[in-house]
Design a protein around this motif. Sequence first.
Motif: not given
Length: 399
Positions: A161-170
């Motif tokens: 699962l990834w965050n769109v704004q930061e591109g972080e792998c949640l």
Amino acid sequence: MPQVLHGHRDRIRSVSFSPDGQTLASGSNDFSIRLWDAQNGWCLKVLQGNSCGIHSISFSPDGQTLVSGGEDTAIRLWDVHNGQCLNTLHGQTRWIYFVNFSPNGQFLVSGSTDQTVGLWNVQEGRCLRILHGHTGWVWSVSFNPNGQTFASGSQDTTVRLWNVQEGECLKVLHGHTGWVHSVSFSSNGQTLVSGSDDHTLRLWNVQSGQCFKVVHTSRGICSVRFSPDDQTLASGHFDATVQIWDIREGQCLKVLHGHTGCTWSVNFSPDGQTLASGSFDASIRLWKVQNGQCLRVLQGHTEAVFAISFSPDGQTLASGSHDETIKLWDVRTGECLKTLRSDRLYEGMNIRGAQGLTAAQQATLKALGAVETALRLALGVRHSRLSPHILRWPISGLS
């Protein structure tokens, strides 16, 4: 008899209706994308510029832009109205297996066989991030309907699962022991389903990342899809079955038999009452979701069906096949309305810059559908996928 129109010269990997249902797009291993009038079956435009086969296409939510990804490692954005390539996006280094717009159309995600996920800004035409973490091919990517997160499923047996704004792998979702072929969000964005070679479906709580249900099936899973009301789930399997599941209970409601080959794709109608399945047995089946009855068997393709898509009004189904054709079907009657294919041996093949052709040979090739446009294609030299066409009719035989 259905009308036969000029079209693709190799297997069709992906088909997609525009949001208004007026246009159908198809992507093929013949390097081209075609836009079709969904009502009369006319080919509106041929989008050329790819140098290898197309694996995935998708319309933007407003229907103005089409995105494509394939074996030449590039992602291309196309203007649907004039057929022009708006932008070519580079960043991943191997095949692009899947592309998907965000719900607001501002972002793209792409899954690649280079083990990465690409995140792209559509308006600016630039790569925001190449996301690393997977250690196997990325088979599937899916945006959460809230547009804030997306999921990727991989050959490495994990879902991320990834965050769109930061591109972080949640979150990294562990549990599968086989390749993850398909991921899909529920319409409310709270649940994610993943289907795997390990014979299981897993339901995940998106917020916590916890798996709250493991559903064991008889064989590996090719495709998964939520019903529009999020109450049921459909899965297509390598053992040729289609299965319908109660999401809340995790119980199998129906096992649908009839196909004789791997069920590669499943799709619910917009009203959720009908389920379509496409199979390697060259057929499509329409099922009544409520009782599992097979309503119709749609026959006409001669090879595996890779892709199926309902029109937004649910009245028409499009199918794309290894047999190089696209078919449009009347969902109510099962009648084949149109067959979109090529009658000409070299339809769409680019001969610009080809060496050793006489004027007569060029004229013959053009009569058989070849074109001359400014692309870097040479006959039977650099791009091996031209070779089967050449071998079927040697150049020496065109004089």
